[in-house]
Write a protein that holds these residues in place. Structure first.
Motif, PDB file in Angstrom:
ATOM      1  N   THR A  95       0.830  -1.200   0.000  1.00 50.33           N
ATOM      2  CA  THR A  95       0.000   0.000   0.000  1.00 50.33           C
ATOM      3  C   THR A  95       0.869   1.256   0.000  1.00 50.33           C
ATOM      4  O   THR A  95       1.915   1.302   0.645  1.00 50.33           O
ATOM      5  CB  THR A  95      -0.899  -0.003   1.249  1.00 50.33           C
ATOM      6  N   GLY A  96       0.422   2.270  -0.741  1.00 52.45           N
ATOM      7  CA  GLY A  96       1.111   3.553  -0.743  1.00 52.45           C
ATOM      8  C   GLY A  96       2.417   3.556  -1.514  1.00 52.45           C
ATOM      9  O   GLY A  96       3.260   4.432  -1.316  1.00 52.45           O
ATOM     10  N   VAL A  97       2.603   2.590  -2.413  1.00 51.60           N
ATOM     11  CA  VAL A  97       3.826   2.507  -3.219  1.00 51.60           C
ATOM     12  C   VAL A  97       3.748   3.496  -4.380  1.00 51.60           C
ATOM     13  O   VAL A  97       2.694   3.676  -4.990  1.00 51.60           O
ATOM     14  CB  VAL A  97       4.027   1.073  -3.735  1.00 51.60           C
ATOM     15  N   TYR A  98       4.888   4.121  -4.692  1.00 51.19           N
ATOM     16  CA  TYR A  98       5.011   5.022  -5.846  1.00 51.19           C
ATOM     17  C   TYR A  98       6.003   4.406  -6.831  1.00 51.19           C
ATOM     18  O   TYR A  98       7.131   4.081  -6.463  1.00 51.19           O
ATOM     19  CB  TYR A  98       5.516   6.397  -5.417  1.00 51.19           C
ATOM     20  N   ILE A  99       5.590   4.288  -8.092  1.00 55.43           N
ATOM     21  CA  ILE A  99       6.460   3.795  -9.157  1.00 55.43           C
ATOM     22  C   ILE A  99       6.396   4.788 -10.308  1.00 55.43           C
ATOM     23  O   ILE A  99       5.320   5.017 -10.880  1.00 55.43           O
ATOM     24  CB  ILE A  99       6.044   2.383  -9.628  1.00 55.43           C
ATOM     25  N   PHE A 100       7.543   5.364 -10.665  1.00 54.20           N
ATOM     26  CA  PHE A 100       7.565   6.459 -11.617  1.00 54.20           C
ATOM     27  C   PHE A 100       7.953   5.987 -13.023  1.00 54.20           C
ATOM     28  O   PHE A 100       8.341   4.833 -13.228  1.00 54.20           O
ATOM     29  CB  PHE A 100       8.511   7.553 -11.123  1.00 54.20           C
ATOM     30  N   LYS A 101       7.846   6.897 -13.987  1.00 52.08           N
ATOM     31  CA  LYS A 101       8.049   6.587 -15.401  1.00 52.08           C
ATOM     32  C   LYS A 101       9.379   5.889 -15.668  1.00 52.08           C
ATOM     33  O   LYS A 101      10.390   6.196 -15.046  1.00 52.08           O
ATOM     34  CB  LYS A 101       8.013   7.869 -16.234  1.00 52.08           C
ATOM     35  N   GLY A 102       9.345   4.989 -16.649  1.00 55.23           N
ATOM     36  CA  GLY A 102      10.571   4.359 -17.113  1.00 55.23           C
ATOM     37  C   GLY A 102      11.049   3.196 -16.278  1.00 55.23           C
ATOM     38  O   GLY A 102      12.060   2.580 -16.624  1.00 55.23           O
ATOM     39  N   VAL A 103      10.349   2.866 -15.198  1.00 54.34           N
ATOM     40  CA  VAL A 103      10.739   1.712 -14.384  1.00 54.34           C
ATOM     41  C   VAL A 103      10.487   0.425 -15.177  1.00 54.34           C
ATOM     42  O   VAL A 103       9.475   0.295 -15.886  1.00 54.34           O
ATOM     43  CB  VAL A 103       9.964   1.685 -13.051  1.00 54.34           C
ATOM     44  N   ARG A 104      11.412  -0.513 -15.047  1.00 58.37           N
ATOM     45  CA  ARG A 104      11.249  -1.839 -15.653  1.00 58.37           C
ATOM     46  C   ARG A 104      11.374  -2.870 -14.540  1.00 58.37           C
ATOM     47  O   ARG A 104      12.398  -2.931 -13.854  1.00 58.37           O
ATOM     48  CB  ARG A 104      12.317  -2.080 -16.713  1.00 58.37           C
ATOM     49  N   MET A 105      10.326  -3.674 -14.359  1.00 59.38           N
ATOM     50  CA  MET A 105      10.295  -4.660 -13.287  1.00 59.38           C
ATOM     51  C   MET A 105      10.006  -6.021 -13.909  1.00 59.38           C
ATOM     52  O   MET A 105       8.916  -6.266 -14.422  1.00 59.38           O
ATOM     53  CB  MET A 105       9.225  -4.274 -12.263  1.00 59.38           C
ATOM     54  N   ASN A 106      10.992  -6.909 -13.862  1.00 61.92           N
ATOM     55  CA  ASN A 106      10.916  -8.160 -14.605  1.00 61.92           C
ATOM     56  C   ASN A 106      11.094  -9.350 -13.672  1.00 61.92           C
ATOM     57  O   ASN A 106      12.206  -9.665 -13.250  1.00 61.92           O
ATOM     58  CB  ASN A 106      11.990  -8.171 -15.698  1.00 61.92           C
ATOM     59  N   ALA A 107       9.982 -10.016 -13.352  1.00 64.78           N
ATOM     60  CA  ALA A 107      10.036 -11.248 -12.564  1.00 64.78           C
ATOM     61  C   ALA A 107      10.112 -12.484 -13.455  1.00 64.78           C
ATOM     62  O   ALA A 107      10.151 -13.605 -12.947  1.00 64.78           O
ATOM     63  CB  ALA A 107       8.827 -11.345 -11.641  1.00 64.78           C
ATOM     64  N   ARG A 108      10.075 -12.303 -14.759  1.00 63.58           N
ATOM     65  CA  ARG A 108      10.226 -13.357 -15.772  1.00 63.58           C
ATOM     66  C   ARG A 108       9.162 -14.446 -15.697  1.00 63.58           C
ATOM     67  O   ARG A 108       9.259 -15.443 -16.399  1.00 63.58           O
ATOM     68  CB  ARG A 108      11.627 -13.988 -15.701  1.00 63.58           C
ATOM     69  N   GLY A 109       8.179 -14.299 -14.826  1.00 63.45           N
ATOM     70  CA  GLY A 109       7.084 -15.247 -14.784  1.00 63.45           C
ATOM     71  C   GLY A 109       7.434 -16.620 -14.235  1.00 63.45           C
ATOM     72  O   GLY A 109       6.605 -17.511 -14.216  1.00 63.45           O
ATOM     73  N   HIS A 110       8.671 -16.833 -13.787  1.00 59.04           N
ATOM     74  CA  HIS A 110       9.049 -18.135 -13.229  1.00 59.04           C
ATOM     75  C   HIS A 110       8.339 -18.338 -11.897  1.00 59.04           C
ATOM     76  O   HIS A 110       8.308 -17.437 -11.055  1.00 59.04           O
ATOM     77  CB  HIS A 110      10.570 -18.207 -13.052  1.00 59.04           C
ATOM     78  N   LYS A 111       7.779 -19.512 -11.678  1.00 59.21           N
ATOM     79  CA  LYS A 111       6.913 -19.740 -10.519  1.00 59.21           C
ATOM     80  C   LYS A 111       7.641 -19.549  -9.193  1.00 59.21           C
ATOM     81  O   LYS A 111       7.012 -19.269  -8.173  1.00 59.21           O
ATOM     82  CB  LYS A 111       6.296 -21.130 -10.576  1.00 59.21           C
ATOM     83  N   ASP A 112       8.971 -19.730  -9.180  1.00 58.19           N
ATOM     84  CA  ASP A 112       9.721 -19.601  -7.932  1.00 58.19           C
ATOM     85  C   ASP A 112      10.343 -18.216  -7.748  1.00 58.19           C
ATOM     86  O   ASP A 112      11.080 -17.990  -6.792  1.00 58.19           O
ATOM     87  CB  ASP A 112      10.823 -20.664  -7.863  1.00 58.19           C
ATOM     88  N   ASN A 113      10.067 -17.301  -8.660  1.00 53.69           N
ATOM     89  CA  ASN A 113      10.548 -15.927  -8.507  1.00 53.69           C
ATOM     90  C   ASN A 113       9.571 -15.111  -7.676  1.00 53.69           C
ATOM     91  O   ASN A 113       8.370 -15.404  -7.610  1.00 53.69           O
ATOM     92  CB  ASN A 113      10.716 -15.252  -9.867  1.00 53.69           C
ATOM     93  N   ARG A 114      10.088 -14.043  -7.073  1.00 58.24           N
ATOM     94  CA  ARG A 114       9.219 -13.122  -6.343  1.00 58.24           C
ATOM     95  C   ARG A 114       9.892 -11.762  -6.260  1.00 58.24           C
ATOM     96  O   ARG A 114      11.072 -11.661  -5.927  1.00 58.24           O
ATOM     97  CB  ARG A 114       8.947 -13.637  -4.920  1.00 58.24           C
ATOM     98  N   ILE A 115       9.154 -10.728  -6.607  1.00 65.50           N
ATOM     99  CA  ILE A 115       9.556  -9.351  -6.333  1.00 65.50           C
ATOM    100  C   ILE A 115       8.530  -8.773  -5.377  1.00 65.50           C
ATOM    101  O   ILE A 115       7.327  -8.807  -5.653  1.00 65.50           O
ATOM    102  CB  ILE A 115       9.628  -8.497  -7.615  1.00 65.50           C
ATOM    103  N   HIS A 116       8.997  -8.281  -4.242  1.00 66.03           N
ATOM    104  CA  HIS A 116       8.107  -7.746  -3.212  1.00 66.03           C
ATOM    105  C   HIS A 116       8.485  -6.303  -2.900  1.00 66.03           C
ATOM    106  O   HIS A 116       9.645  -6.029  -2.555  1.00 66.03           O
ATOM    107  CB  HIS A 116       8.200  -8.588  -1.940  1.00 66.03           C
ATOM    108  N   LEU A 117       7.529  -5.401  -3.036  1.00 65.60           N
ATOM    109  CA  LEU A 117       7.700  -4.003  -2.634  1.00 65.60           C
ATOM    110  C   LEU A 117       6.821  -3.756  -1.421  1.00 65.60           C
ATOM    111  O   LEU A 117       5.593  -3.883  -1.502  1.00 65.60           O
ATOM    112  CB  LEU A 117       7.307  -3.050  -3.764  1.00 65.60           C
ATOM    113  N   GLY A 118       7.429  -3.415  -0.286  1.00 63.60           N
ATOM    114  CA  GLY A 118       6.671  -3.171   0.935  1.00 63.60           C
ATOM    115  C   GLY A 118       5.912  -1.861   0.883  1.00 63.60           C
ATOM    116  O   GLY A 118       6.043  -1.059  -0.050  1.00 63.60           O
ATOM    117  N   ASP A 119       5.115  -1.632   1.903  1.00 57.39           N
ATOM    118  CA  ASP A 119       4.297  -0.418   1.979  1.00 57.39           C
ATOM    119  C   ASP A 119       5.172   0.837   1.892  1.00 57.39           C
ATOM    120  O   ASP A 119       6.253   0.906   2.477  1.00 57.39           O
ATOM    121  CB  ASP A 119       3.512  -0.378   3.294  1.00 57.39           C
ATOM    122  N   ARG A 120       4.692   1.798   1.131  1.00 59.37           N
ATOM    123  CA  ARG A 120       5.279   3.148   1.014  1.00 59.37           C
ATOM    124  C   ARG A 120       6.682   3.142   0.392  1.00 59.37           C
ATOM    125  O   ARG A 120       7.447   4.090   0.576  1.00 59.37           O
ATOM    126  CB  ARG A 120       5.307   3.858   2.373  1.00 59.37           C
TER     127      ARG A 120
END
Length: 229
Positions: A68-93
């Motif tokens: 909750t309360g996360v900010y993601i600005f222009k041009g960001v690239r976030m690639n978890a590659r869809g692999h079932k054992d991958n995880r990208i976690h962004l905490g609150d704020r």
């Protein structure tokens, strides 16, 4: 395996449809609000509210969790590659500034804890696991690389010799200055400050001030000067 491949392709198709339709809606035309609603169908988890500007690229959203309360600005690239054992976690704020690149390979977990700021043009890359704690500040142009190419055999191209994946831990309340590089296998202790341009290739104790290439501890935050020792 065929069923898994089919589901992966289906998820990627759904992801592309949703992000293509919603991803480039300008910020001033209700873009963030529409993305906040529409992205709920494709992400593993997404809080409310979340502010995502237009021009953000996602891959593998089923493996991405956004607090909750996360900010993601222009041009960001976030690639978890869809692999079932991958995880990208962004905490609150968490705030992710422009042109940040966050990427996984297989079996990679990238965890950025609450109230942490990632400055413009930072690169955060697996395949080793990466944990960035709470209340951290990572300044622009920094690189956090949880891998290192093997090169022991001079007769074989380095690109075929594999990589290490020891992982990186940056504990709570750390400040990395402009252009810091953190290499695989490093832990930066709680409350540490890393000076601009430093290359961190070994562990940094808690509450340290470290500078240079390679980074060396020159002081701790209790005021003890270590530079002449």
């Amino acid at each position: 395996m065929p069923n898994e491949q089919y589901l992966s392709k289906l998820q990627r198709s759904q992801e592309l449809v949703v992000t293509t339709i919603l991803g480039d809606i300008p910020t001033l035309i209700l873009g963030p609000k529409l993305r906040n609603l529409g992205y709920r169908s494709i992400f593993a988890k997404i809080g409310s509210p979340v502010y995502i500007q237009n021009g953000v690229e996602f891959n593998g959203t089923s493996c991405i969790e956004i607090g909750t309360g996360v900010y993601i600005f222009k041009g960001v690239r976030m690639n978890a590659r869809g692999h079932k054992d991958n995880r990208i976690h962004l905490g609150d704020r968490v705030a992710i500034e422009r042109n940040v690149d966050i990427g996984c390979l297989e079996n990679t977990y990238i965890h950025i804890d609450e109230d942490t700021f990632i400055g413009p043009n930072v690169c955060i890359e697996g395949p080793g696991n990466i944990k960035i704690g709470k209340h951290c500040m990572i300044a622009a142009q920094s690189g956090i690389y949880a891998n290192n190419h093997n090169f022991a055999d001079p007769m074989e191209p380095m690109k075929y010799q594999g990589v290490t994946r020891k992982g990186i831990v940056i504990e709570d309340d750390c400040w990395l200055g402009h252009g810091v590089t953190v290499l695989d296998g490093v832990t930066i202790g709680k409350g540490s400050v890393i000076g601009a341009g430093a290359v961190v290739n070994k562990d940094i104790p808690p509450f340290s001030i470290a500078v240079g290439i390679p980074a060396r501890v020159v002081k701790n935050r209790t005021g003890k000067d270590l530079a002449k020792k």
